[in-house]
Design a protein around this motif. Structure first.
Motif: not given
Length: 322
Positions: A59-82
């Motif tokens: 149920x906690x992951x359901x509240x976060x949209x059905x999964x952890x946002x960790x990979x999405x946030x990491x990808x967004x960070x790396x895109x800016x970092x490059x």
């Protein structure tokens, strides 16, 4: 000229169905949790724990949209970092997320990079853990997964390994700015605010074995206190798992203590996390901070860096200096 960056983390389940296999992978890793039994039996025990826990936390992951946002946030960070890295150094950067316990797995990422033609065009390959402090249970586990893969696919360019960056001054300034913003939102001055550092807990046995994590946390906390000058401060721990003895005090116990002392204003800094996931969004924001408010505390969590521009700049500064 090109560099490569591999961002190493534990990862998180990207769907409800991924929760149980993610936990099995995590709990089977004897580098971070050793049940004191054989490898096969540990995996069996891990499977049983994972099955029970997956149902509890789904149920906690359901509240976060059905999964952890960790990979999405990491990808967004790396895109800016490059982009920022190239602006700072004039060198193109290819950045890859790589996780221990869920996709994209470290072993797959490393094999794909090292076995590709593009790899021979890299000047160097930088390994950046997604953990500011070093522990054998986090950064150490990531590097172990990476090195095991190298036995199958040797590196095609020199490796630069970053083990910690908790005292990197631009990064400290990122954290300090968020604490100040949180205090402003609470309507209080730092001189009237208790700064509670919340860190991911660690089995006491690991800490007692000489793991540098606690010492680095204390060093970082002391520097931030010097920069921010709060009325008072303390360090507590969250996210323990299982029945073994973990570091104390817990964040819950610390909030109870603060309320009992008559403390009014509290800013919580999740000092061991650089992006949001279940420990910040659910455990802290929805559970622990809500409990603190019920105790009468005027409390707020400082925002996590995630992919914010100042954090990206701080990490580009770190990478350009190694």
């Amino acid at each position: 000229m090109k560099d490569a960056l591999i961002a190493l983390g534990m990862g998180g389940p990207d769907s409800i169905g991924a929760i149980e296999p993610f936990l099995v992978n995590l709990l089977s890793d004897r580098d971070i949790i050793n049940f004191g039994v054989g490898e096969t039996l540990q995996r069996i025990i891990a499977g049983r724990i994972a099955a029970t826990r997956a149902k509890k936390i789904a149920p906690h992951y359901e509240k976060m949209g059905g999964g952890s946002p960790q990979l999405r946030l990491t990808q967004a960070f790396l895109k800016k970092l490059t982009v920022k890295y190239t602006e700072k150094t004039g060198i193109t950067l290819d950045a890859y997320p790589a996780m221990c316990y869920w996709h994209p797995l470290i072993k797959n990422t490393v094999i794909n990079i090292m076995g590709s033609d593009r790899c021979h065009g890299y000047r160097r390959i930088i390994l950046l853990p997604m953990y500011p402090q070093y522990s054998v249970t986090t950064t150490g586990a990531c590097f172990n997964h990476f090195r095991k893969t190298l036995d199958r696919q040797p590196p095609c360019a020199p490796l630069v390994e970053i083990y910690h960056y908790h005292m990197h001054q631009p990064y400290l300034e990122v954290l300090a700015s968020r604490v100040r913003v949180a205090a402003d939102k609470l309507g209080t001055a730092m001189s009237e605010t208790h700064l509670l550092f919340s860190a991911h807990s660690l089995p006491q046995s690991v800490a007692d074995s000489g793991d540098p994590y606690v010492g680095q946390l204390q060093e970082q906390c002391a520097e931030l206190v010097s920069m921010l000058k709060p009325k008072s401060h303390s360090l507590a721990y969250q996210s323990k798992l299982g029945r073994m003895k973990w570091l104390t005090p817990s964040v819950r116990d610390e909030l109870t203590l603060l309320a009992g002392r008559g403390v009014k204003n509290v800013v919580v800094l999740a000092i061991s996390f650089i992006n949001d996931h279940i420990e910040t969004l659910i455990e802290l924001d929805e559970d622990l901070l809500c409990e603190g408010r019920k105790m009468g505390l005027n409390i707020m969590r400082a925002e996590t860096p995630n992919d914010a521009d100042d954090f990206v700049s701080a990490m580009a500064d770190l990478l350009s200096g190694v």
